[in-house]
Scaffold this active site. Structure first.
Site, PDB file in Angstrom:
ATOM      1  N   LYS A  22       0.895  -1.431  -0.259  1.00 19.92           N
ATOM      2  CA  LYS A  22       0.095  -0.135   0.101  1.00 19.92           C
ATOM      3  C   LYS A  22       0.914   1.581   0.187  1.00 19.92           C
ATOM      4  CE  LYS A  22      -1.996   1.607   3.957  1.00 19.92           C
ATOM      5  NZ  LYS A  22      -1.504   2.867   4.061  1.00 19.92           N
ATOM      6  N   ASN A  23       1.584   1.589   0.641  1.00 20.48           N
ATOM      7  CA  ASN A  23       2.540   2.570   1.076  1.00 20.48           C
ATOM      8  C   ASN A  23       3.673   3.276  -0.155  1.00 20.48           C
ATOM      9  OD1 ASN A  23       0.922   3.190   3.068  1.00 20.48           O
ATOM     10  ND2 ASN A  23       2.564   2.927   4.683  1.00 20.48           N
ATOM     11  N   CYS A 127      -4.591  12.783  13.111  1.00 17.63           N
ATOM     12  CA  CYS A 127      -5.413  11.582  12.438  1.00 17.63           C
ATOM     13  C   CYS A 127      -5.027  10.258  13.852  1.00 17.63           C
ATOM     14  CB  CYS A 127      -5.323  10.375  11.831  1.00 17.63           C
ATOM     15  SG  CYS A 127      -3.330   9.978  11.673  1.00 17.63           S
ATOM     16  N   ARG A 132       0.462  14.583  13.386  1.00 17.76           N
ATOM     17  CA  ARG A 132       1.085  14.773  11.770  1.00 17.76           C
ATOM     18  C   ARG A 132       1.058  15.653  11.111  1.00 17.76           C
ATOM     19  NH1 ARG A 132      -1.064   8.985   9.718  1.00 17.76           N
ATOM     20  NH2 ARG A 132       0.680   9.306   8.709  1.00 17.76           N
ATOM     21  N   ASP A 317       4.664   0.683  12.243  1.00 15.34           N
ATOM     22  CA  ASP A 317       3.338   0.023  11.569  1.00 15.34           C
ATOM     23  C   ASP A 317       3.581  -0.768  11.459  1.00 15.34           C
ATOM     24  OD1 ASP A 317       2.624   2.489   9.938  1.00 15.34           O
ATOM     25  OD2 ASP A 317       3.157   1.811   8.596  1.00 15.34           O
ATOM     26  N   ILE A 339       7.984   7.360  17.297  1.00 18.85           N
ATOM     27  CA  ILE A 339       7.214   7.482  15.919  1.00 18.85           C
ATOM     28  C   ILE A 339       6.583   8.606  15.589  1.00 18.85           C
ATOM     29  CG2 ILE A 339       7.185   7.649  13.615  1.00 18.85           C
ATOM     30  CD1 ILE A 339       9.716   6.378  13.933  1.00 18.85           C
ATOM     31  N   ARG A 409      -8.398  -0.877   5.095  1.00 10.14           N
ATOM     32  CA  ARG A 409      -7.615   0.264   3.745  1.00 10.14           C
ATOM     33  C   ARG A 409      -6.448  -0.254   3.441  1.00 10.14           C
ATOM     34  NH1 ARG A 409      -6.802   4.366   8.173  1.00 10.14           N
ATOM     35  NH2 ARG A 409      -5.135   4.979   5.898  1.00 10.14           N
TER      36      ARG A 409
HETATM   37  C1  EPZ Z   1       4.114   6.902   6.108  1.00  3.66           C
HETATM   38  O1  EPZ Z   1       3.540   8.223   7.056  1.00  3.66           O
HETATM   39  C2  EPZ Z   1       3.363   6.118   6.652  1.00  3.66           C
HETATM   40  N1  EPZ Z   1       2.302   6.167   5.338  1.00  3.66           N
HETATM   41  C3  EPZ Z   1       2.930   5.321   8.061  1.00  3.66           C
HETATM   42  O2  EPZ Z   1       1.693   4.245   7.163  1.00  3.66           O
HETATM   43  C4  EPZ Z   1       3.558   5.336   8.898  1.00  3.66           C
HETATM   44  O3  EPZ Z   1       3.507   4.798   9.810  1.00  3.66           O
HETATM   45  C5  EPZ Z   1       5.019   6.129   8.831  1.00  3.66           C
HETATM   46  O4  EPZ Z   1       5.816   6.541   7.081  1.00  3.66           O
HETATM   47  C6  EPZ Z   1       5.983   5.941   9.500  1.00  3.66           C
HETATM   48  O5  EPZ Z   1       6.899   5.044   8.783  1.00  3.66           O
HETATM   49  C7  EPZ Z   1       2.521   6.475   3.826  1.00  3.66           C
HETATM   50  O6  EPZ Z   1       3.233   5.979   3.416  1.00  3.66           O
HETATM   51  C8  EPZ Z   1       1.008   6.307   3.486  1.00  3.66           C
HETATM   52  P1  EPZ Z   1       5.797  10.312   8.566  1.00  3.66           P
HETATM   53  P2  EPZ Z   1       4.464   9.451   7.043  1.00  3.66           P
HETATM   54  O7  EPZ Z   1       6.305  11.412   7.811  1.00  3.66           O
HETATM   55  O8  EPZ Z   1       4.710   9.270   6.035  1.00  3.66           O
HETATM   56  C9  EPZ Z   1       6.177  13.686  11.926  1.00  3.66           C
HETATM   57  C10 EPZ Z   1      -0.239   3.161   7.812  1.00  3.66           C
HETATM   58  O9  EPZ Z   1      -0.573   2.576   9.028  1.00  3.66           O
HETATM   59  N2  EPZ Z   1       6.521  14.715  11.155  1.00  3.66           N
HETATM   60  O10 EPZ Z   1       7.153   9.414   7.893  1.00  3.66           O
HETATM   61  O11 EPZ Z   1       3.075  10.705   6.882  1.00  3.66           O
HETATM   62  C11 EPZ Z   1       4.892  12.790  12.081  1.00  3.66           C
HETATM   63  O12 EPZ Z   1       4.622  13.070  12.925  1.00  3.66           O
HETATM   64  C12 EPZ Z   1       0.396   4.218   7.788  1.00  3.66           C
HETATM   65  O13 EPZ Z   1       0.217   2.416   6.681  1.00  3.66           O
HETATM   66  C13 EPZ Z   1       6.303  16.373  11.080  1.00  3.66           C
HETATM   67  O14 EPZ Z   1       6.409  16.208  12.207  1.00  3.66           O
HETATM   68  O15 EPZ Z   1       4.483   9.586   7.868  1.00  3.66           O
HETATM   69  C14 EPZ Z   1       5.644  11.317  13.002  1.00  3.66           C
HETATM   70  O16 EPZ Z   1       6.244  12.214  13.835  1.00  3.66           O
HETATM   71  C15 EPZ Z   1       0.295   4.688   8.863  1.00  3.66           C
HETATM   72  N3  EPZ Z   1       6.404  16.915  10.243  1.00  3.66           N
HETATM   73  C16 EPZ Z   1       7.428  11.242  11.582  1.00  3.66           C
HETATM   74  O17 EPZ Z   1       7.289  12.533  11.348  1.00  3.66           O
HETATM   75  C17 EPZ Z   1       6.338  16.595   9.106  1.00  3.66           C
HETATM   76  O18 EPZ Z   1       6.504  17.289   7.803  1.00  3.66           O
HETATM   77  C18 EPZ Z   1       6.641  10.168  10.621  1.00  3.66           C
HETATM   78  O19 EPZ Z   1       6.389  10.273  10.147  1.00  3.66           O
HETATM   79  C19 EPZ Z   1       6.519  15.423   9.011  1.00  3.66           C
HETATM   80  C20 EPZ Z   1       5.999  14.143   9.385  1.00  3.66           C
END
Ligand code: EPZ
Length: 430
Positions: A22-23, A127, A132, A317, A339, A409
């Protein structure tokens, strides 16, 4: 609302085919916005999130075909070959009602800005698993020359003369941030260097896709990625990688039930720490030609501590699912989430099945119990819900998992795949 009914106590034995990730599929589909030529993706999973993203892209004017047929009915085929064509971008606005349903929808900001010089995207909001924010995504785009304002819940990004290359250091590793900047920088003028980039296999898959489209990218899969912008990206044909989170989930389920399962198509290279932790927990892991075999012959599960981290660390995840496995360990395991700040909602639900878990800040202490008992539980997010399925497979008697739409999902045909390995599991449709 559909529910899943499980009667626990059956060992899983057999084979499970791992679907496309998916991701990885989501950013690859979004990359189709970068070119007027068709982008063909193989091994696209049939999931609610993919269908939702297709709706989001449809709003921008992206046309799609399944197995060569335009806008065919998609729900009944798997490992799909899909063709996306963004010949004309008809709308640079991504509205709240679409983006709020799926956070990855926000990532269209990168390609829209790069190709059209402008994008107006609703802020996705928080969420279930945390706040996030998107601040690093926006800072990175500013570094590439975008002028960004936020008004009435919408991000308005403009680059009237196009984006330019720059050096950007992510203050924190972000998968989505790395995806967005990779896409934007591919069409920027000059060279971009991304420091502290995400190394996830999904990022590498996107870089492969962009490269096949004509982008010049080096270092994907390391912390520093270099992108030399090009003027035009073309169509391409790319395969979505196997879903490492799905594979890890079924690996834990096999170990949880003392079973023996071949995860067909899984890539063990994408699961380094996961397989190591599983072995420490008492499972045997064998790399076979067409996948990974997981079996647990040891009479009990050994407690193992984990701490989530960006790749190659233990994936957030898979945290909930590992906790599901540890509920039956012989001893106490510490599970630390680094995370997301609110990713322990499964704890209360696992407790309904008899698990002993205490929470202190970002660490859960899971004291294994000799017996779980079936109960009604509620899915709260995608990965939390599948941890309840793992616990239900181990529990004595009947478990009913409510709010299964979370599972849909991200898990393709979950109950079918588990039932084929001997689980007593069915979907109760309503
Ligand atoms: C991706 O989300 C995945 N989603 C998530 O999978 C996964 O949990 C996550 O990466 C971490 O591995 C998809 O690929 C669609 P991040 P993403 O930006 O990219 C902070 C699932 O269950 N952050 O790597 O949105 C954020 O809040 C989902 O399939 C900021 O602070 O995650 C988090 O604490 C859930 N500012 C950390 O970074 C920003 O601008 C990592 O989030 C961006 C992120």
């Amino acid at each position: 609302m559909d529910r899943i009914r499980i009667v626990g106590g059956h060992r899983l034995n057999g084979e499970i085919s791992i679907s496309g990730a998916k991701n990885a599929a989501l950013p690859l589909i979004i990359a189709s916005l970068l070119t007027e030529e068709p982008l063909t993706l193989e091994n696209v999973p049939s999931l609610a999130d993919v269908e939702q993203l297709i709706r989001i892209l449809g709003n921008h004017g992206v046309d799609y075909a399944l197995h060569g047929r335009r806008k065919a009915h998609t729900s009944s085929s798997y490992a799909r070959v899909m063709r996306f064509e963004a010949r004309n971008i008809v709308n640079i606005i991504a509205p709240y009602d679409l983006v709020s349903r799926m956070r990855a929808g926000f990532w269209v900001i990168g390609p829209l800005l790069a190709r059209m010089g402008e994008a107006e995207i609703s802020l996705p909001g928080g969420c279930a698993i945390g706040t996030r924010p998107v601040d690093f995504i926006l800072d990175g785009l500013r570094a590439l020359g975008a002028v960004i304002t936020i008004e009435n819940g919408y991000v308005h990004a403009r680059a009237a003369k196009g984006l330019h290359g720059a050096s950007y250091h992510f203050p924190k590793i972000t998968v989505g941030g790395t995806h967005v900047l990779l896409m934007a920088a591919s069409l920027a003028k000059g060279e971009t260097v991304l420091h502290n980039a995400a190394q996830e296999p999904e990022v590498v898959n996107l870089a492969e896709c962009l490269t096949a489209m004509g982008a010049q990218i080096s270092g994907a899969g390391t912390r520093t990625i270099r992108i030399k912008g090009v003027e035009y990206l073309s169509g391409a044909q790319v395969k979505v990688i196997p879903d490492r989170i799905e594979a890890g989930t079924y690996a834990f389920a096999a170990a949880a039930t003392g079973g023996n399962v071949l995860l067909r198509g899984a890539n063990p290279n994408h699961l380094p720490i996961v397989l190591e932790k599983l072995q420490q927990a008492g499972a045997r892991v064998d790399w076979e030609e067409d996948g990974v075999r997981i079996r647990r012959e040891a009479p009990f599960i050994t407690p193992v501590d984990i701490e989530t981290a960006a790749y190659p660390g233990f994936p957030t995840d898979l945290q909930a699912q590992f906790m599901g496995l540890m509920t039956r360990a012989q001893g106490t395991a510490k599970i630390t989430e680094t995370i997301f700040e609110n990713r322990f909602m499964h704890v209360q639900e696992l407790a309904r099945l008899g698990a002993h878990i205490s929470l202190a800040g970002q660490t859960a202490e899971v004291e294994g119990v000799p017996l779980l008992q079936g109960a009604q539980v509620m899915a709260t997010d995608l990965r939390a819900s599948v941890s309840l399925v793992i616990a239900g497979l181990m529990a004595e008697g009947e478990t009913i998992v409510n709010r299964v739409y979370h599972l849909d999902r991200g898990f393709e045909r979950l109950e079918e795949k588990l039932a084929a390995c001997g689980a007593e599991i069915e979907r109760l449709r309503s």
